[in-house]
Design a protein around this motif. Sequence first.
Motif, PDB file in Angstrom:
ATOM      1  N   LEU A 130      31.603  40.480 -23.501  1.00 42.95           N
ATOM      2  CA  LEU A 130      31.021  41.322 -24.545  1.00 42.95           C
ATOM      3  C   LEU A 130      32.065  42.022 -25.394  1.00 42.95           C
ATOM      4  O   LEU A 130      31.819  42.341 -26.565  1.00 42.95           O
ATOM      5  CB  LEU A 130      30.087  42.355 -23.910  1.00 42.95           C
ATOM      6  CG  LEU A 130      28.774  41.795 -23.349  1.00 42.95           C
ATOM      7  CD1 LEU A 130      28.068  42.828 -22.485  1.00 42.95           C
ATOM      8  CD2 LEU A 130      27.858  41.338 -24.480  1.00 42.95           C
ATOM      9  N   VAL A 131      33.243  42.297 -24.821  1.00 40.67           N
ATOM     10  CA  VAL A 131      34.306  42.929 -25.607  1.00 40.67           C
ATOM     11  C   VAL A 131      35.289  41.890 -26.133  1.00 40.67           C
ATOM     12  O   VAL A 131      36.399  42.221 -26.565  1.00 40.67           O
ATOM     13  CB  VAL A 131      35.045  44.012 -24.786  1.00 40.67           C
ATOM     14  CG1 VAL A 131      34.096  45.130 -24.394  1.00 40.67           C
ATOM     15  CG2 VAL A 131      35.731  43.428 -23.557  1.00 40.67           C
ATOM     16  N   LEU A 191      36.711  28.912 -24.050  1.00 38.18           N
ATOM     17  CA  LEU A 191      35.328  29.403 -24.021  1.00 38.18           C
ATOM     18  C   LEU A 191      34.323  28.328 -24.408  1.00 38.18           C
ATOM     19  O   LEU A 191      33.293  28.616 -25.041  1.00 38.18           O
ATOM     20  CB  LEU A 191      35.162  30.627 -24.930  1.00 38.18           C
ATOM     21  CG  LEU A 191      36.089  31.805 -24.653  1.00 38.18           C
ATOM     22  CD1 LEU A 191      35.781  32.949 -25.608  1.00 38.18           C
ATOM     23  CD2 LEU A 191      35.989  32.282 -23.211  1.00 38.18           C
ATOM     24  N   TRP A 192      34.594  27.097 -23.989  1.00 36.88           N
ATOM     25  CA  TRP A 192      33.639  26.014 -24.220  1.00 36.88           C
ATOM     26  C   TRP A 192      32.293  26.420 -23.638  1.00 36.88           C
ATOM     27  O   TRP A 192      32.202  26.767 -22.460  1.00 36.88           O
ATOM     28  CB  TRP A 192      34.164  24.747 -23.558  1.00 36.88           C
ATOM     29  CG  TRP A 192      33.493  23.478 -23.971  1.00 36.88           C
ATOM     30  CD1 TRP A 192      33.086  23.120 -25.223  1.00 36.88           C
ATOM     31  CD2 TRP A 192      33.180  22.371 -23.106  1.00 36.88           C
ATOM     32  NE1 TRP A 192      32.529  21.862 -25.209  1.00 36.88           N
ATOM     33  CE2 TRP A 192      32.573  21.375 -23.920  1.00 36.88           C
ATOM     34  CE3 TRP A 192      33.343  22.121 -21.747  1.00 36.88           C
ATOM     35  CZ2 TRP A 192      32.131  20.151 -23.402  1.00 36.88           C
ATOM     36  CZ3 TRP A 192      32.912  20.905 -21.238  1.00 36.88           C
ATOM     37  CH2 TRP A 192      32.318  19.937 -22.052  1.00 36.88           C
ATOM     38  N   PRO A 193      31.214  26.437 -24.418  1.00 34.56           N
ATOM     39  CA  PRO A 193      29.944  27.003 -23.943  1.00 34.56           C
ATOM     40  C   PRO A 193      29.421  26.391 -22.656  1.00 34.56           C
ATOM     41  O   PRO A 193      28.815  27.089 -21.831  1.00 34.56           O
ATOM     42  CB  PRO A 193      28.994  26.744 -25.118  1.00 34.56           C
ATOM     43  CG  PRO A 193      29.880  26.730 -26.319  1.00 34.56           C
ATOM     44  CD  PRO A 193      31.148  26.080 -25.850  1.00 34.56           C
ATOM     45  N   GLN A 194      29.617  25.083 -22.472  1.00 33.70           N
ATOM     46  CA  GLN A 194      29.140  24.448 -21.245  1.00 33.70           C
ATOM     47  C   GLN A 194      29.784  25.067 -20.014  1.00 33.70           C
ATOM     48  O   GLN A 194      29.115  25.358 -19.015  1.00 33.70           O
ATOM     49  CB  GLN A 194      29.441  22.944 -21.285  1.00 33.70           C
ATOM     50  CG  GLN A 194      28.552  22.154 -22.225  1.00 33.70           C
ATOM     51  CD  GLN A 194      29.009  22.200 -23.674  1.00 33.70           C
ATOM     52  OE1 GLN A 194      29.744  23.086 -24.084  1.00 33.70           O
ATOM     53  NE2 GLN A 194      28.569  21.231 -24.460  1.00 33.70           N
ATOM     54  N   VAL A 195      31.092  25.287 -20.077  1.00 33.19           N
ATOM     55  CA  VAL A 195      31.807  25.855 -18.942  1.00 33.19           C
ATOM     56  C   VAL A 195      31.428  27.316 -18.743  1.00 33.19           C
ATOM     57  O   VAL A 195      31.233  27.777 -17.613  1.00 33.19           O
ATOM     58  CB  VAL A 195      33.330  25.702 -19.141  1.00 33.19           C
ATOM     59  CG1 VAL A 195      34.098  26.527 -18.116  1.00 33.19           C
ATOM     60  CG2 VAL A 195      33.726  24.239 -19.024  1.00 33.19           C
ATOM     61  N   VAL A 196      31.316  28.065 -19.816  1.00 34.62           N
ATOM     62  CA  VAL A 196      30.961  29.479 -19.711  1.00 34.62           C
ATOM     63  C   VAL A 196      29.588  29.640 -19.069  1.00 34.62           C
ATOM     64  O   VAL A 196      29.386  30.496 -18.189  1.00 34.62           O
ATOM     65  CB  VAL A 196      30.994  30.151 -21.104  1.00 34.62           C
ATOM     66  CG1 VAL A 196      30.492  31.591 -21.023  1.00 34.62           C
ATOM     67  CG2 VAL A 196      32.409  30.130 -21.674  1.00 34.62           C
ATOM     68  N   THR A 197      28.633  28.814 -19.474  1.00 36.20           N
ATOM     69  CA  THR A 197      27.289  28.889 -18.903  1.00 36.20           C
ATOM     70  C   THR A 197      27.294  28.511 -17.425  1.00 36.20           C
ATOM     71  O   THR A 197      26.674  29.182 -16.588  1.00 36.20           O
ATOM     72  CB  THR A 197      26.333  27.968 -19.686  1.00 36.20           C
ATOM     73  OG1 THR A 197      26.315  28.368 -21.067  1.00 36.20           O
ATOM     74  CG2 THR A 197      24.918  28.056 -19.125  1.00 36.20           C
ATOM     75  N   VAL A 229      22.662  31.300 -24.679  1.00 38.51           N
ATOM     76  CA  VAL A 229      22.594  32.271 -25.778  1.00 38.51           C
ATOM     77  C   VAL A 229      23.909  33.034 -25.885  1.00 38.51           C
ATOM     78  O   VAL A 229      24.496  33.173 -26.963  1.00 38.51           O
ATOM     79  CB  VAL A 229      21.422  33.252 -25.561  1.00 38.51           C
ATOM     80  CG1 VAL A 229      21.528  34.442 -26.542  1.00 38.51           C
ATOM     81  CG2 VAL A 229      20.089  32.553 -25.759  1.00 38.51           C
ATOM     82  N   SER A 230      24.375  33.522 -24.747  1.00 38.19           N
ATOM     83  CA  SER A 230      25.583  34.338 -24.730  1.00 38.19           C
ATOM     84  C   SER A 230      26.811  33.538 -25.134  1.00 38.19           C
ATOM     85  O   SER A 230      27.614  33.979 -25.953  1.00 38.19           O
ATOM     86  CB  SER A 230      25.768  34.930 -23.331  1.00 38.19           C
ATOM     87  OG  SER A 230      26.976  35.631 -23.233  1.00 38.19           O
ATOM     88  N   GLY A 234      22.836  36.004 -29.628  1.00 39.22           N
ATOM     89  CA  GLY A 234      22.060  37.150 -29.192  1.00 39.22           C
ATOM     90  C   GLY A 234      21.247  37.819 -30.286  1.00 39.22           C
ATOM     91  O   GLY A 234      20.180  38.379 -30.018  1.00 39.22           O
ATOM     92  N   ILE A 235      21.729  37.784 -31.501  1.00 42.12           N
ATOM     93  CA  ILE A 235      20.973  38.401 -32.605  1.00 42.12           C
ATOM     94  C   ILE A 235      20.658  37.364 -33.683  1.00 42.12           C
ATOM     95  O   ILE A 235      20.481  37.698 -34.854  1.00 42.12           O
ATOM     96  CB  ILE A 235      21.728  39.604 -33.212  1.00 42.12           C
ATOM     97  CG1 ILE A 235      23.159  39.219 -33.617  1.00 42.12           C
ATOM     98  CG2 ILE A 235      21.748  40.771 -32.243  1.00 42.12           C
ATOM     99  CD1 ILE A 235      23.903  40.336 -34.326  1.00 42.12           C
ATOM    100  N   ALA A 236      20.559  36.100 -33.267  1.00 42.00           N
ATOM    101  CA  ALA A 236      20.196  35.053 -34.227  1.00 42.00           C
ATOM    102  C   ALA A 236      18.758  35.204 -34.684  1.00 42.00           C
ATOM    103  O   ALA A 236      18.397  34.787 -35.786  1.00 42.00           O
ATOM    104  CB  ALA A 236      20.410  33.672 -33.605  1.00 42.00           C
ATOM    105  N   CYS A 237      17.916  35.781 -33.806  1.00 37.11           N
ATOM    106  CA  CYS A 237      16.546  36.141 -34.185  1.00 37.11           C
ATOM    107  C   CYS A 237      16.517  37.637 -34.430  1.00 37.11           C
ATOM    108  O   CYS A 237      16.730  38.425 -33.503  1.00 37.11           O
ATOM    109  CB  CYS A 237      15.558  35.789 -33.071  1.00 37.11           C
ATOM    110  SG  CYS A 237      14.957  34.096 -33.089  1.00 37.11           S
ATOM    111  N   GLN A 238      16.240  38.051 -35.625  1.00 38.30           N
ATOM    112  CA  GLN A 238      16.136  39.467 -35.941  1.00 38.30           C
ATOM    113  C   GLN A 238      14.670  39.865 -35.993  1.00 38.30           C
ATOM    114  O   GLN A 238      13.848  39.189 -36.591  1.00 38.30           O
ATOM    115  CB  GLN A 238      16.826  39.758 -37.272  1.00 38.30           C
ATOM    116  CG  GLN A 238      18.315  39.432 -37.255  1.00 38.30           C
ATOM    117  CD  GLN A 238      18.967  39.658 -38.608  1.00 38.30           C
ATOM    118  OE1 GLN A 238      18.478  40.415 -39.433  1.00 38.30           O
ATOM    119  NE2 GLN A 238      20.090  38.983 -38.833  1.00 38.30           N
TER     120      GLN A 238
END
Length: 342
Positions: free
Chosen positions: A32-33, A131-137, A193-194, A199-203
Amino acid sequence: MTERRLRLLKWLSLLGTLATLGVILIGAWTRLVDAGLGCPDWPGCYGRLVVPDGATAAAHTPEAPLEAFKAWVEMVHRYVASALGLLVLTLVGLGWRWRRRADYPWRLSLALLGLILVQGSFGAFTVTLKLWPQVVTLHLLGGIGVLLLFLWLHLRLRELAAASRPPSRRRLSPLWGLAAALLVGQLALGGWVSSNYAGIACQGFPTCNGQWWPATDWSEGFHLTQTVGPNYLHGQLHADARTAIHFGHRLGALALGLGLLLLTWREWRRPGLRPYLVGLLGAYAGQFVLGVANVLWWLPLGLALAHTAGALALVLTLALGAWRASRVGISRQASHEEVAHA
């Protein structure tokens, strides 16, 4: 089996459960940071075991300027995760002499050791693959898997310490499996999502970007073979793809809620399960509120971290409920109650 050593193993497994909660939350805070690449190498940081000064960092990796705060956040996460690995090794070592006993959870201990080693590999790949999304998830799901194995090991050891022989167990209703599958799917969606910064793609809520069914690109949003190589910090997907991911997470939350309501309705007749079912619905309601608040207030750090904590509470509550439901005593209690009301 000596009572003293068994008691030590029981408390170490509880410590591992609590420590894993901390590691997952520190990992979430790291992401998050934007500190996931605070150290561009692994396992050290700019070639050192502690965060170096700016000159040393520049000499080691000139294309990645040192940001000391982010580097320390990342290294603290690694230190705590490494300590957790040592704790698992200690549990395996202490349990070695009882590995052939049928009532000792030796295979569970080995599974925990195997998963913690896989988690270490995912930690390395998270950095080296940028930070490849597959690995992060998968890293997030693996962390939750470690949490559950620690919890299950603790429950088994506590049960072993309290009884001279293992209690009989009953088969769980398929609805427990359905609830678990829906929860795992929702956790995977949350990780996706993360890791894709959706996270804020839907407003707005309950609509998404002012529409009940917004413009989405599902094929791109859930394209699971994204290219290895780019830096995925802050994501690489376009807006409609991120909207699809976020909207999918909302639909998953709806499916999970229905599944938990169905499970509660089916199992409510078992009085011993009611506190767990109430806790499960309460944890879900809390997660729902936190999810909405994160959308409406544009993902503030504290609320985003609380949303991760809420997901862990949901996981633990479901696991504890399933453990309690698997004990025969509940079935007998329910049967007696049904006979009394007949």
